[in-house]
Design a protein around this motif. Sequence first.
Motif, short mmCIF file in Angstrom:
data_model
loop_
_atom_site.label_atom_id
_atom_site.label_comp_id
_atom_site.label_asym_id
_atom_site.label_seq_id
_atom_site.Cartn_x
_atom_site.Cartn_y
_atom_site.Cartn_z
N LYS A 104 43.86 41.85 44.89
CA LYS A 104 43.27 42.07 46.21
C LYS A 104 41.80 42.43 46.06
CE LYS A 104 41.82 45.15 49.42
NZ LYS A 104 41.06 46.40 49.32
N GLY A 110 38.49 43.90 47.92
CA GLY A 110 38.09 44.68 49.09
C GLY A 110 36.80 44.16 49.73
N THR A 140 33.67 45.11 49.93
CA THR A 140 32.41 44.95 49.18
C THR A 140 32.52 43.81 48.17
OG1 THR A 140 33.21 46.80 47.89
CG2 THR A 140 31.36 47.25 49.34
N ASP A 166 45.05 46.52 51.07
CA ASP A 166 45.69 46.98 49.82
C ASP A 166 47.20 46.79 49.95
OD1 ASP A 166 43.18 47.95 49.04
OD2 ASP A 166 43.59 49.97 49.78
N ASP A 226 34.90 48.75 44.61
CA ASP A 226 33.51 48.91 44.19
C ASP A 226 33.29 50.17 43.36
OD1 ASP A 226 33.95 50.72 46.19
OD2 ASP A 226 32.18 50.24 47.36
N GLY A 277 37.89 52.48 39.55
CA GLY A 277 39.27 52.97 39.68
C GLY A 277 39.34 54.22 40.53
N VAL A 278 40.47 54.90 40.44
CA VAL A 278 40.64 56.15 41.19
C VAL A 278 39.88 57.23 40.43
CG1 VAL A 278 42.29 57.81 42.11
CG2 VAL A 278 42.92 55.40 41.95
N ALA A 314 37.37 62.69 42.26
CA ALA A 314 37.06 63.07 43.64
C ALA A 314 36.33 61.89 44.28
CB ALA A 314 36.17 64.31 43.68
N ASP A 315 36.16 61.94 45.59
CA ASP A 315 35.40 60.89 46.27
C ASP A 315 33.97 60.90 45.70
OD1 ASP A 315 33.94 59.31 47.99
OD2 ASP A 315 34.94 60.05 49.80
N LYS A 340 40.27 57.27 50.02
CA LYS A 340 40.25 55.99 50.71
C LYS A 340 40.45 54.80 49.77
CE LYS A 340 37.18 53.43 53.66
NZ LYS A 340 35.83 52.92 53.44
N VAL A 341 40.36 55.05 48.49
CA VAL A 341 40.39 53.96 47.53
C VAL A 341 41.69 53.14 47.59
CG1 VAL A 341 41.13 55.45 45.62
CG2 VAL A 341 39.84 53.38 45.12
#
Length: 468
Positions: free
Chosen positions: A6, A8, A10, A217, A237, A240-241, A244-245, A272-273
């Motif tokens: 998938k 996203g 960006t 997702d 973009d 990975g995870v 933190a944001d 949000k990832v």
Amino acid sequence: MTLVMKFGGTSVGSAQAMRETAVLIKNSQKQWGQTVAIVSAMGSKPVKVTDLLLQGAHSAANGDGETYQQLADQLRQIHYEAIDGLLAPDGERQQILAENGRFIDRFADLCKAVCVLGELSPRALDTVGGMGEQMSARILAAHLRQNGTPAEAIDATELIVTDSNFQNATPRFDLTKQKTVSRIRPLLAQGIVPIVTGFIAANADGITTTLGRGGSDYTGAILGEALAADEVWIWTDVDGVMTADPRLVPNAQSIPQLSYREVSELAFYGAKVLHPKTMRPCVENGIPLRIKNTFNPEHPGTVIVPDAPNGNGGIKAVTAIKNLSLITVEGKGMMGIPGIAARTFGAVARDNQSVLLISQASSEQSICFAAPDEATNSIIASLEAEFKVELERKDVDRIWAHEPVSIVTIVGAGMRGTPGISGRIFTALGAEKVNAIAIAQGSSECSISVVVDDADTATAVAQIHDLI
Ligand code: ADP
Ligand code: ASP
Ligand code: MG
């Protein structure tokens, strides 16, 4: 081997990004044999096509007959630039331009109808909001064909069958599997890469539905399950995870491995990832899930596995959801009344609202829960109606909201059985004078959530991040 990937917003956000995405698809086709790509609407930050489409519909519903026309021009420009940058004039350029133009004309027509009627239904919002994916899928497929990779754009309305809960529809698995296998497998057998629209689906009558914001997702996971894919990869973009944001914490690090449980907690509590529903089809079918960076494809990103190794001291990541309210039902007479909690949450559910966190004092003198800020008034009204008699009798003293607040959630399976984690968390918050308004620990002991004043969110996240 079948790989579902998938991409996203960006990753398809500009001609250049689509070019990089096309290279990843081509390479994967070579390595895996069978590749299915799912695309979001174009979303070069901060302008997301889905936002523009929905904004057009909402402004039209408010009687504004101009904004949607300006947005239509902006949408034409965004897609024109991508097509111009990717497709040669002597190839499919004219045809794809015309197809995209038809979607944008339809967008403007629908907005005009909405403006005249002064009414916007969830169903209309899904038809309008899903057009971004329909446009990006067609552009990317044409670009792949031009560069020698056989590809076909497919609207997921042909594949995923959902209920009619517009804007947040739930797939019906058996029908989805049947449709997906019969439409996609023959293409894969011929070496054609299906480029499927994320986000959208259709109900049993063929009317377009959507899976909720950020839902592409989930499309990836649904198709992964339907096709019994070997892996599902989410290209985004960031590497990975992260712990933190990265927008809140600039020194956030990529996490090599997380368990399904950990990443579900992170996604549910605001990271949000990944869309929170993505994990379930993968867990249930044992499909490994990876999150990788389109703009840094050599980086291994994050792999989501059944059981990940415990991190340092147990805390792996911290996340936050802002703009919430903490609603409290309190009264000294509540102790004796049976079923207060059931009635409280029954009233909230009848109001069609979901609750993000619950905390109850042991004496049952108060029960509090967090809900989206914008739902506060309607939830309080439902609760006041439910407890009318108890309020009159003063068994329930008051029902009130503390707002705005945020939930800061600390995640890590290793927190289980590691003594002193809570102590470290509250010491870190106290050091910056952040007050914990309520606390809840996930029953899996894989997360601890702390409600703080919305204004303290960044400080709280930074303080906890320093403990990782
Ligand atoms: P896409 O369009 O690829 O689906 P999203 O914007 O939906 O991208 O999700 C990716 C973004 O999620 C990142 O750019 C980052 O800003 C944000 N994000 C929030 N929390 C995290 C986290 N813990 N790890 C990684 N990214 C995060
Ligand atoms: N384009 C949709 C949205 O912006 C779905 C997605 O990007 O996942 O919500
Ligand atoms: Mg997303």
